[in-house]
Design an enzyme around this catalytic site. Structure first.
Site, PDB file in Angstrom:
ATOM      1  N   GLU A  70       0.824  -1.230   0.000  1.00 13.27           N
ATOM      2  CA  GLU A  70       0.000   0.000   0.000  1.00 13.27           C
ATOM      3  C   GLU A  70       0.852   1.271   0.000  1.00 13.27           C
ATOM      4  OE1 GLU A  70      -3.048  -0.170   3.067  1.00 13.27           O
ATOM      5  OE2 GLU A  70      -4.111  -1.734   1.992  1.00 13.27           O
ATOM      6  N   GLU A 121      -5.536  -8.333  -0.426  1.00 13.44           N
ATOM      7  CA  GLU A 121      -6.257  -8.034   0.818  1.00 13.44           C
ATOM      8  C   GLU A 121      -7.708  -7.757   0.447  1.00 13.44           C
ATOM      9  OE1 GLU A 121      -4.693  -5.217   3.687  1.00 13.44           O
ATOM     10  OE2 GLU A 121      -2.640  -5.678   3.088  1.00 13.44           O
TER      11      GLU A 121
END
Ligand code: AHR
Length: 500
Positions: free
Chosen positions: A173, A291
């Protein structure tokens, strides 16, 4: 009763169902590792200190790949802290979660745990506070057979054979301003490309994942990927995407939320293919949805931060039947994109927003969301097939009008099985479904399981671990090659049918 209907064509394939679609995620966060998968002294602990009850549940869940060690944690992690004699390992600040990291569990323990769990390890390297050199080092430590200082260290630490880790994430991320070492798309793209190039010199057989957006709602979504891929397209095999959803006191929108996941995937595919065209590349990039889950983030954001404790209770969401049905709809979305999404990890595996929960020194149990994952991981094999349905429609404030029934189908010629995964989003009543199966030569119904409950908020707990379980479905028939079944309101159903 409302009705839905569709036809399966044996030749209308989406793509092969990659076993890596049934992945999970273990991060050094809260009680995911400590008192989750690892608890020396627990009555079920293995000699290595792995919780045996959790290992059993992980195997039952059918997880195929586990991503480790983060997540946000990895962006401040020094992997060397987690190898070698445990007594010599430092305690560090876990900056991502404001906790203490004792480093009693690290890379070698994770690889051993993965072998016992029967899963493929997927590792992330730190591209927040670290860079090319450290990524090369961890790869050399893990995968180089012998004869160098780092490979000798691994051997000394008890692993004579290389860990042979194939899947590597280039950071986590990195588009998120919360990330330690957050970067612009341009800076991350350059670093990821250099890291990938160098890592492939260490081991040319690895598969690499570039960071895509941490959610579709990020203001930089799509432009982030376009820029990152301009730098990395030739160097990586996958781009990642992450998505979490929750019920904002609006069950109809929550039940519809898989349409956002569908759109996210479709838009990322379009972005990848745009870069492919610009670069005149022949390579088709795959997606790693590494995710995804239901996560009640509103609750997390309103809870005070831990104060540098070890393994505090953190985002241990209790999941309801409603959450499980929605999770089923996300699995359906993944199967319906099997041509491009070939790696996916439900986040996470144990305690942290997880299908498996534990108590320290106590029991482990299955949350409601365990069941749709276990059903799909077990039965979705072979090829994903298109299953267009004419379905009643439902209105939702967040996503507009969506089909009341969402579904996926897979066909496994080797074992002569057709599997159907079906969600009824309607809260007001059952829906009768008819599917024309004549082109697949449908035989008998082998499995029919239904997850639903008169109380869609019912959940399992340590004291009532089996309050919610899937039940055998009844009344489904195949007549003249057509399946007829009834989908209860807010339900997830699995049907496995023999084929000729
Ligand atoms: O899974 C919890 C966190 O969610 C991960 O650390 C991060 O990657 C994401 O924002």
């Amino acid at each position: 009763m409302l009705t839905a209907a569709g036809t399966i064509e044996r030749t209308a394939g989406i793509g092969p169902v990659d076993r890596r679609l049934f992945g999970a995620f273990v991060e050094h966060m809260g009680r995911s590792v400590y008192t989750g998968i690892f608890e020396p002294g627990h009555p079920t602990a293995t000699p290595e200190g792995f919780r045996g009850d959790v290992l059993d549940l992980v195997r039952e869940l059918g997880v195929t790949v586990v991503r480790y060690p983060g997540g946000n944690f990895v962006s401040g992690y020094r992997w060397e802290d987690g190898v070698g004699p445990v007594a010599d390992r430092p305690t560090r600040l876990n900056l991502a979660w404001h906790t203490l990291e004792p480093n009693e569990f690290g890379l070698d323990e994770f690889i051993r745990w993965s072998a016992q769990a029967g899963v493929e390890p997927m590792l992330a390297v730190n591209l927040g506070t670290r860079g090319v050199q450290e990524a090369m080092d961890i790869l050399e430590y893990a995968n180089h057979p012998s004869g160098t200082t780092l490979s000798s260290e691994r051997i000394r630490n008890g692993s004579p054979s290389p860990h042979d880790v194939r899947l590597w994430c280039l950071g986590n991320e990195m588009d998120g301003p919360w990330q330690v070492g957050h970067k612009s798309a341009d800076d991350y793209g350059k670093l990821a490309a250099q890291t990938a190039q160098a890592m492939r010199l260490v081991d040319p057989d690895i598969e690499l994942v570039a960071c895509g957006s941490s959610s579709r709602a990020m203001p930089t979504f799509a432009s982030w990927e376009a820029t990152v891929l301009e730098h990395t397209y030739d160097h990586v095999d996958y781009v990642s995407l992450h998505a979490y959803y929750e019920n904002h006191d609006d069950a109809a929108s929550f039940l519809a939320s898989a349409v956002d996941m569908d759109a996210f995937i479709d838009e990322l595919v379009a972005t990848c293919d745009h870069v492919k065209a610009r670069l005149r590349s022949k390579k088709v990039l795959k997606l790693s949805f590494d995710e995804w889950n239901v996560w009640y983030q509103k609750g997390y954001q309103s809870t005070p931060k831990p104060v540098w404790e070890e393994a505090p209770h953190l985002i241990e969401d209790d999941y309801s039947v409603l959450d499980a049905v929605v999770v089923g709809s996300y699995l359906i979305s993944l199967l319906n994109h099997a041509d491009r999404v070939t790696v996916a990890c439900q986040a996470q595996l144990v305690n942290i927003i997880a299908p498996i929960r534990t108590e320290k020194g106590g029991p482990a149990w299955r949350q409601t969301i365990f069941y749709p994952f276990a059903q799909v991981a077990r039965h979705a094999r072979g090829q994903a097939l298109v299953l267009p349905l004419v379905s009643p429609q439902i209105g939702s404030d967040a996503y507009g009008t969506v089909p009341a029934v969402t579904c996926a189908a897979t066909i496994d010629p080797q074992h002569q099985r057709l599997a159907l995964f079906l969600v009824n989003r309607d809260q007001n009543g059952p829906i009768e479904l008819e599917v024309d199966l004549r082109s697949v030569g449908a035989g008998e119904i082998l499995t029919h399981s239904v997850l639903s409950d008169p109380d869609m908020h019912a959940a399992n707990s340590a004291t009532n671990p089996d309050r919610v379980t899937p039940k055998a479905g009844d009344g489904a028939v195949i007549d003249g090659g057509r399946l007829r079944t009834v989908l209860p309101p807010v339900s997830f159903s699995t049907l496995v049918i023999g084929t000729t």
